[in-house]
Design a protein around this motif. Structure first.
Motif, PDB file in Angstrom:
ATOM      1  N   UNK A   1       0.815  -1.217   0.000  1.00  0.00           N
ATOM      2  CA  UNK A   1       0.000   0.000   0.000  1.00  0.00           C
ATOM      3  C   UNK A   1       0.849   1.268   0.000  1.00  0.00           C
ATOM      4  N   UNK A   2       2.058   1.182   0.546  1.00  0.00           N
ATOM      5  CA  UNK A   2       2.862   2.403   0.650  1.00  0.00           C
ATOM      6  C   UNK A   2       3.241   2.959  -0.714  1.00  0.00           C
ATOM      7  N   UNK A   3       3.394   2.085  -1.707  1.00  0.00           N
ATOM      8  CA  UNK A   3       3.834   2.538  -3.032  1.00  0.00           C
ATOM      9  C   UNK A   3       2.766   3.326  -3.765  1.00  0.00           C
ATOM     10  N   UNK A   4       1.495   3.135  -3.384  1.00  0.00           N
ATOM     11  CA  UNK A   4       0.416   3.812  -4.103  1.00  0.00           C
ATOM     12  C   UNK A   4      -0.298   4.855  -3.254  1.00  0.00           C
ATOM     13  N   UNK A   5       0.176   5.073  -2.028  1.00  0.00           N
ATOM     14  CA  UNK A   5      -0.453   6.062  -1.153  1.00  0.00           C
ATOM     15  C   UNK A   5       0.103   7.452  -1.456  1.00  0.00           C
ATOM     16  N   UNK A   6      -0.727   8.396  -1.857  1.00  0.00           N
ATOM     17  CA  UNK A   6      -0.225   9.732  -2.224  1.00  0.00           C
ATOM     18  C   UNK A   6       0.526  10.434  -1.105  1.00  0.00           C
ATOM     19  N   UNK A   7       0.030  10.332   0.132  1.00  0.00           N
ATOM     20  CA  UNK A   7       0.708  11.059   1.205  1.00  0.00           C
ATOM     21  C   UNK A   7       2.053  10.427   1.548  1.00  0.00           C
ATOM     22  N   UNK A   8       2.151   9.110   1.460  1.00  0.00           N
ATOM     23  CA  UNK A   8       3.442   8.478   1.705  1.00  0.00           C
ATOM     24  C   UNK A   8       4.421   8.808   0.574  1.00  0.00           C
ATOM     25  N   UNK A   9       3.946   8.800  -0.663  1.00  0.00           N
ATOM     26  CA  UNK A   9       4.797   9.146  -1.803  1.00  0.00           C
ATOM     27  C   UNK A   9       5.344  10.561  -1.654  1.00  0.00           C
TER      28      UNK A   9
END
Length: 448
Positions: A31-39
């Motif tokens: 999920x981290x690769x597609x989460x805008x805020x994590x990106x």
């Protein structure tokens, strides 16, 4: 993920559901690769996995939300890209919604934060009030630069940060209102269906042309359209602010009028032209699952609800093909691609109509609109908008097609081509209406 809720906690249906959701998470981190805020931010706590840990801790220990938990919950866009990516089927949507309700009920926000949220929750679901608010914003817009600025982004953003963002989004002019509830539009020729068209709230004010295009297209291809009287806001806006009492009240009111219409005159579907609303209406069955008076009716309405492209794609329509090869960049709204899993129907309809359809790079990342997010989290929303606009411009489109008014407002204000001319952003249904005999959207299409 191991959980440790007590039997007493699990007696609460919401906690039992949270427990089921949490136990599906396997910490994989996809999920981290597609989460805008994590990106954007690179903070584990601003990823779905990080938020899941925070929510688990809060619910399991029955704690009041801390300022740190609220910060990361508030930063979630509810874009649901994580649900598309998750191999384990974690229903993050229902978990983050539950966390928002807990925050709203148990956390004391700073005064400025409370004021802006109360203002949005009151104004946006009421089209008449919202129209007056937009008129006032137009008058105040030239003075936005006089509002005190922040030296650096803060959490929560200041009241003035949010007011500036609100004024920046206000349009220069408002279109005339569209048709009122209680109006029926007969099908042309042989009737092949009958549908109710959601009137919406913000879209009524900012883009009534969208539903007008939908009515023209549907009646042209033999579908009778009714704008049901006494319909309200779908509840999406306040639901995602954690104000479930308001949201569920609106949901029940809509269920009552739609069921009454369906029983009296028949409905093949309830069509939605704002995908954010569609995602919520399709979830009415879940939201009211424990309500004995409404559970069955809510499930019925959820099954009737369809995005307009989802419905039109099931009809056998002979699409005329235009002579000009107009390049359309298709912006896939998060609520459509991630919330409703509708990815191909809009593009296929545009392609069948003769448009040259191009996907947008990083199309899975949110544009930053996300209901009220671009007002409540203006700095993150700005960065996401700039990233989205750059990606759209890279495919050199003549026009941009989208299925959600929030996205259209968010990206439309800054999208320009290489020569600096604005690139029109219109609803997919406006293009389909135009190609079958309707007016050109805003008279901006090439060759129109």
């Amino acid at each position: 993920m191991k959980t440790d809720f007590t039997p007493a906690q699990l007696a609460d249906p919401d906690i039992a559901e949270a427990n089921t959701i949490l136990r599906k998470c396997v910490h994989c981190g996809f999920c981290t690769a597609t989460c805008p805020t994590y990106v954007l931010l690179g903070d584990e706590l601003d990823s779905p996995r990080g938020r899941i840990y925070l929510i688990k801790e809060m619910l399991e220990k029955d704690q009041k939300p801390t300022a740190e938990v609220v910060k990361h919950v508030d930063r979630c866009l509810s874009c649901l890209a994580c649900m598309t990516t998750c191999p384990s089927g974690v229903n993050y949507m229902h978990l983050i919604d539950q966390a928002r309700v807990r925050v709203e009920e148990s956390y004391s926000r700073p005064l400025g934060d409370r004021l802006i949220r109360a203002l949005l929750a009151y104004v946006l679901p009421r089209p008449g009030v919202f129209r007056m608010g937009m008129m006032a914003a137009r008058l105040a817009k030239p003075f936005a630069g006089l509002l005190p600025g922040s030296a650096k982004p803060s959490h929560p953003p200041t009241l003035f940060d949010r007011l500036r963002a609100m004024l920046a989004l206000a349009p220069g002019a408002l279109p005339a209102p569209g048709p009122a509830g209680g109006t029926v539009f007969p099908a042309q020729g042989t009737r092949r269906g009958r549908i109710a068209l959601l009137q919406g709230c913000a879209q009524q004010v900012l883009g009534p042309n969208i539903n007008q295009a939908a009515i023209r297209l549907l009646t042209r291809i033999g579908v009778e359209v009714v704008m049901v009287a006494d319909e309200q806001c779908c509840g999406s806006l306040t639901h995602h602010m954690g104000r479930d009492d308001d949201a569920l009240h609106r949901a029940k009111a809509n269920i009552d009028v739609w069921v009454r219409e369906a029983d009296a005159n028949g409905l093949d579907a309830i069509l939605v032209t704002t995908s954010g609303c569609g995602t919520t209406i399709k979830d009415y069955g879940y939201l009211l699952r424990e309500d004995k008076a409404y559970a069955a009716k809510a499930a019925r309405i959820s099954k009737l609800a369809k995005d307009i492209t989802e419905y039109v794609s099931t009809l056998n329509v002979q699409w005329p093909r235009p002579q000009n090869e107009i390049v359309v960049a298709y912006h896939s709204a998060c609520s459509l691609q991630h919330g409703q899993k509708i990815t191909e129907a809009p593009k296929e309809l545009l392609s069948k109509s003769g448009f040259v359809v191009k996907d947008v790079p990083e199309g899975h990342l949110c544009c930053g609109s996300a209901g009220t997010y671009n007002i409540l989290q203006p700095e993150i929303a700005r960065r996401l908008r700039e990233r989205k606009v750059a990606n759209i411009a890279s495919v050199r489109p003549d026009i941009v097609s989208a299925g959600n008014i929030g996205c259209m407002v968010q990206i439309g204000s800054e999208l320009k081509n290489a020569e600096g001319a604005p690139i029109p952003v219109v609803h997919t249904i406006e293009l389909l209406d135009w190609i079958t005999g309707g007016p050109s959207p805003h008279n901006t299409l090439p060759g129109a």
